[in-house]
Design a protein around this motif. Structure first.
Motif, mmCIF file in Angstrom:
data_model
loop_
_atom_site.group_PDB
_atom_site.id
_atom_site.type_symbol
_atom_site.label_atom_id
_atom_site.label_comp_id
_atom_site.label_asym_id
_atom_site.label_seq_id
_atom_site.Cartn_x
_atom_site.Cartn_y
_atom_site.Cartn_z
ATOM 1 N N VAL A 235 0.841 -1.197 0.000
ATOM 2 C CA VAL A 235 0.000 0.000 0.000
ATOM 3 C C VAL A 235 0.875 1.245 0.000
ATOM 4 O O VAL A 235 1.900 1.303 0.677
ATOM 5 N N GLU A 236 0.456 2.255 -0.783
ATOM 6 C CA GLU A 236 1.160 3.532 -0.788
ATOM 7 C C GLU A 236 0.970 4.194 0.577
ATOM 8 O O GLU A 236 -0.150 4.298 1.063
ATOM 9 N N THR A 237 2.070 4.636 1.191
ATOM 10 C CA THR A 237 1.993 5.202 2.532
ATOM 11 C C THR A 237 2.611 6.589 2.594
ATOM 12 O O THR A 237 3.396 6.977 1.731
ATOM 13 N N LYS B 74 3.755 5.111 9.462
ATOM 14 C CA LYS B 74 3.273 5.002 8.097
ATOM 15 C C LYS B 74 1.748 4.898 8.093
ATOM 16 O O LYS B 74 1.170 4.038 8.752
ATOM 17 N N SER C 76 -2.022 5.554 5.576
ATOM 18 C CA SER C 76 -2.556 5.526 4.228
ATOM 19 C C SER C 76 -4.026 5.906 4.254
ATOM 20 O O SER C 76 -4.699 5.751 5.264
ATOM 21 N N ASP D 116 -6.493 4.377 -0.899
ATOM 22 C CA ASP D 116 -5.275 3.644 -1.269
ATOM 23 C C ASP D 116 -5.327 2.205 -0.798
ATOM 24 O O ASP D 116 -4.885 1.295 -1.503
ATOM 25 N N PHE E 231 -5.410 -1.161 -3.285
ATOM 26 C CA PHE E 231 -4.465 -2.269 -3.133
ATOM 27 C C PHE E 231 -5.198 -3.592 -2.945
ATOM 28 O O PHE E 231 -4.811 -4.611 -3.513
#
Length: 87
Positions: free
Chosen positions: A42-44, A59, A61, A65, A69
């Protein structure tokens, strides 16, 4: 796959969250425990979150996002592998 409702997440105290620029960010580690899934791709974004009065850079999200994912096909990366391009 467990369905996620943002209203329930905001009320759930087991998931740490922070509102930043009018958008909610959720701690990825807490979401992994909540969903019982691996969310390592996952983009964090690293944000300062206060837990028990102590600030940590953790981190996080957005829910969008995380959902993006989770909807990814399990073998999606495999399709672009070298084996597909061989004839």
């Amino acid at each position: 796959m467990k369905k996620i409702k943002e209203a329930e997440l905001r009320k759930d105290s087991s998931v740490n969250k922070i509102q930043f620029d009018k958008e909610w960010f959720y701690v990825v580690h807490d979401m992994e425990d909540y969903l019982d899934e691996d969310l390592t791709g996952v983009e964090t974004v690293t944000l300062p979150i206060s837990i028990d009065g102590v600030k940590f850079n953790i981190k996080c999200s957005t829910l969008e996002d995380i959902e993006r994912f989770r909807q990814k096909e399990p073998l999606e990366d495999f399709r672009t592998s070298v084996f597909r391009n061989k004839k």
